[in-house]
Write a protein that holds these residues in place. Structure first.
Motif, PDB file in Angstrom:
ATOM      1  N   ILE A 283       0.829  -1.209   0.000  1.00  0.00           N
ATOM      2  CA  ILE A 283       0.000   0.000   0.000  1.00  0.00           C
ATOM      3  C   ILE A 283       0.864   1.260   0.000  1.00  0.00           C
ATOM      4  O   ILE A 283       0.605   2.201  -0.755  1.00  0.00           O
ATOM      5  CB  ILE A 283      -0.981  -0.036   1.183  1.00  0.00           C
ATOM      6  CG1 ILE A 283      -2.095  -1.033   0.833  1.00  0.00           C
ATOM      7  CG2 ILE A 283      -1.569   1.342   1.467  1.00  0.00           C
ATOM      8  CD1 ILE A 283      -3.045  -1.295   1.916  1.00  0.00           C
ATOM      9  N   LEU A 284       1.925   1.254   0.830  1.00  0.00           N
ATOM     10  CA  LEU A 284       2.846   2.399   0.827  1.00  0.00           C
ATOM     11  C   LEU A 284       3.444   2.583  -0.565  1.00  0.00           C
ATOM     12  O   LEU A 284       3.557   3.704  -1.066  1.00  0.00           O
ATOM     13  CB  LEU A 284       3.964   2.177   1.851  1.00  0.00           C
ATOM     14  CG  LEU A 284       3.599   2.478   3.302  1.00  0.00           C
ATOM     15  CD1 LEU A 284       4.721   2.054   4.238  1.00  0.00           C
ATOM     16  CD2 LEU A 284       3.324   3.974   3.461  1.00  0.00           C
TER      17      LEU A 284
ATOM     18  N   LEU B 201       2.081   1.769  -3.402  1.00  0.00           N
ATOM     19  CA  LEU B 201       1.060   2.334  -4.283  1.00  0.00           C
ATOM     20  C   LEU B 201       0.955   3.849  -4.098  1.00  0.00           C
ATOM     21  O   LEU B 201       0.838   4.594  -5.073  1.00  0.00           O
ATOM     22  CB  LEU B 201      -0.304   1.702  -3.991  1.00  0.00           C
ATOM     23  CG  LEU B 201      -0.642   0.384  -4.683  1.00  0.00           C
ATOM     24  CD1 LEU B 201      -2.014  -0.093  -4.244  1.00  0.00           C
ATOM     25  CD2 LEU B 201      -0.611   0.542  -6.209  1.00  0.00           C
ATOM     26  N   ILE B 202       1.010   4.302  -2.831  1.00  0.00           N
ATOM     27  CA  ILE B 202       0.897   5.741  -2.566  1.00  0.00           C
ATOM     28  C   ILE B 202       2.055   6.488  -3.230  1.00  0.00           C
ATOM     29  O   ILE B 202       1.862   7.493  -3.928  1.00  0.00           O
ATOM     30  CB  ILE B 202       0.866   6.016  -1.044  1.00  0.00           C
ATOM     31  CG1 ILE B 202      -0.411   5.415  -0.434  1.00  0.00           C
ATOM     32  CG2 ILE B 202       0.939   7.509  -0.760  1.00  0.00           C
ATOM     33  CD1 ILE B 202      -0.505   5.550   1.064  1.00  0.00           C
TER      34      ILE B 202
ATOM     35  N   CYS C  48       1.730   6.541  -7.000  1.00  0.00           N
ATOM     36  CA  CYS C  48       0.718   7.488  -7.487  1.00  0.00           C
ATOM     37  C   CYS C  48       1.189   8.929  -7.394  1.00  0.00           C
ATOM     38  O   CYS C  48       0.950   9.730  -8.302  1.00  0.00           O
ATOM     39  CB  CYS C  48      -0.580   7.323  -6.699  1.00  0.00           C
ATOM     40  SG  CYS C  48      -1.451   5.825  -7.133  1.00  0.00           S
TER      41      CYS C  48
END
Lengths: 272, 279
Positions: free
Chosen positions: B263-264, B266-267, B270
């Protein structure tokens, strides 16, 4: 003014306690999902509409926040309470609120893992209570730990709202727009991580093609998810009966004919 | 189905009352969730009515039974009551037969945890929650107050009904049934069916809920513009969301990368794309 923010912070903490604690106390009823948390915070802070709409938007963002297999990474309830509070008290727009929700969800997830580690310390008390057949203590521990860990979330949200909302509003405004835009983008991609987590539990080489069928049914045929679910159910049931027949056939054969020829063996391997 | 109706009759009124208590208590199974025993405390608490009823107070057997269950346990709670009901019936037998092999109780628990959670998490966390949210979100986006109620009802009516049916089923089938379930291939077939359904739904959910569009355009000579998103769409609609989802799957399942790290990642990915003006 300061009284108002303390009252608001108390109400936010209360919403977190009800939704997060209530979810775990009553059969994991999903009250901690944004679509439930948002309206409750909105109602308590006097702007129901914002709460409902933000709740629905954040539900989409956090749909992939799956709490399975001991993996916690995002806490949707903390994220929703703080994002709605930021929109209503801090006067932020919805886009910024959704962007804010992602880092807040991560922090909430860290807090959750922290409580899991912290309350593991009670294992000795649990073992001791069972060893002495002290049922009263077992029941006290059961509800006591629930209350304590829900209280941690109440306090964390309360403190964050008291000290946080105004500075956070200022901070978000000072961020370069590409960061806010990037966090918004993340909202669209977060479900990928959650689905990947679920995929890792169901993926099997021979079955993987079904995944692409589901994808095409929505992407090109534009079916709603409910219809896809029903189609999936039909396939699953048809193949389950088919598999059962093959299984029974195979076993009735092995029972009657223990030394079979190589060609038969081959055929069965093919069928299985 | 005949199995169920035939065995239902075998539940005595006393046991039915105890099962109702087990069901209600099982609602709190995750209340004191932590890493040491996860749902262990809840398992013990749900089983107390049975242990109290069938074991003599102050007996060594009762103490052993209490010790047996305050250990690690975790099955998706809407289906886990099958295991709880089954264990209740085994504890009942153990209390009545001195020579009952109590180690089989823990063995049954351990053998059910993996397969049942796999099916339960997929059906409830994966499918039911997403369908309920999908319906409720359309209400919510319009600011309709019905959204949370619609969501909670669509999710909880099947989930908590399943919890009760599984409680009764687990209690009535008996532990021999578990061996039979494995040897008759029933568990394998059921797992395969649940996986099929899960994969189809996850495919659909990837398409409808993972969003990505690039803003990238190239200005080539003569005022012509190449829109990258249009090119991607003509290859395969939703190609990027599909590849990103499969990429995350690969990282989690094959490379054993921690979910939080994904998730980190992905952030950061992005924000980077946004900074470069790609999306």
């Amino acid at each position: 003014m300061s009284n108002n923010i303390i009252l608001a912070a108390f109400l936010c903490g209360l919403a977190e306690f009800i939704c997060y604690g209530g979810d775990w106390l009553l059969g994991q009823n999903m009250a901690d999902q944004p679509i439930v948390v948002g309206p409750l915070v909105g109602l308590l802070l006097g702007d129901l509409q914002t709460g409902i709409i933000l709740g629905a938007m954040l539900e989409a963002t956090f749909i992939g926040a799956v709490n399975v297999g001991g993996a916690v990474s995002l806490n949707p309830s903390v994220a929703t309470v703080l994002a709605v509070a930021y929109a209503i008290i801090g006067g932020g727009d919805t886009k910024a609120a959704v962007a804010l929700a992602i880092p807040m969800g991560l922090l909430g997830g860290l807090l959750e893992v922290g409580t899991y580690v912290l309350f593991s310390l009670f294992q000795d008390s649990w073992t001791d209570a069972a060893d002495k057949a002290n049922e009263k203590k077992l029941i006290w521990l059961h509800y006591g730990v629930w209350f304590a860990r829900s209280l941690v979330f109440f306090v964390a949200v309360f403190i964050t709202v008291v000290i946080g909302v105004k500075p956070v509003a200022a901070f978000i405004k000072s961020l370069p727009s590409f960061v806010e835009n990037g966090l918004g983008l993340t909202g669209g991609l977060l479900p990928a991580a959650g689905f990947a987590m679920l995929l890792s539990m169901v993926w099997e080489k021979k079955l993987a093609v079904w995944y692409f069928l589901g994808f095409i049914l929505v992407e090109y045929v534009k079916l709603p998810l409910l219809a896809v679910g029903i189609i999936g159910l039909v396939f699953a049931v048809v193949f389950a009966f088919y598999d059962k027949d093959i299984f029974d056939l195979k076993h009735s054969k092995t029972d009657t004919n223990s030394n079979k020829s190589a060609s038969q063996q081959e055929e069965e391997d093919f069928l299985s | 189905m005949t199995q169920e109706s035939a065995t239902n009759n075998k539940i005595s009124p006393t046991d039915k009352k105890l099962l109702r208590k087990l069901y209600l208590r099982s609602l709190t199974i995750g209340a004191p969730l932590q890493y040491a025993n996860e749902y262990g405390s809840g398992f013990e608490y749900s089983l107390l009515p049975f242990i109290d009823h069938y074991y003599k107070n102050g007996s060594e057997e009762k103490r052993q039974a209490l010790k047996r269950h305050i250990v690690f346990y975790n099955i998706t709670q809407y289906v886990g009551t099958f295991c709880q009901g089954l264990v209740a019936s085994m504890e009942k037998q153990a209390s009545q037969h001195k020579d009952y092999d109590v180690s089989s109780i823990s063995a049954v628990k351990a053998s059910l945890m993996g397969p049942m959670s796999g099916i339960g998490d997929t059906l409830f966390w994966g499918i039911l929650r997403v369908i309920a949210a999908g319906v409720a979100m359309t209400f919510g986006m319009q600011g309709n107050i019905l959204a949370p109620f619609v969501f909670l009802l669509i999710y909880n009516i099947p989930a908590q009904w399943c919890r009760w049916e599984m409680t009764k089923l687990g209690f009535s089938v008996g532990s021999e049934y578990i061996t039979e379930m494995y040897s008759s291939g029933l568990l394998t077939i059921f797992t395969k069916a649940a996986r099929t359904l899960g994969l189809i739904m996850l495919g659909g959910m990837t398409s409808s809920l993972v969003q990505f569009k690039t803003k990238l355009v190239f200005h080539v000579g003569g005022g012509q513009v190449i829109n990258v998103q249009n090119i991607l769409d003509s290859l395969l609609k939703g190609l990027v969301p599909l590849l990103i989802t499969l990429g995350c799957y690969w990282l989690i399942a094959k490379k054993h990368i921690n979910f939080t790290v994904v998730i980190l990642g992905l952030i950061i990915f992005c924000i980077l794309l946004s900074a470069l003006g790609i999306a």
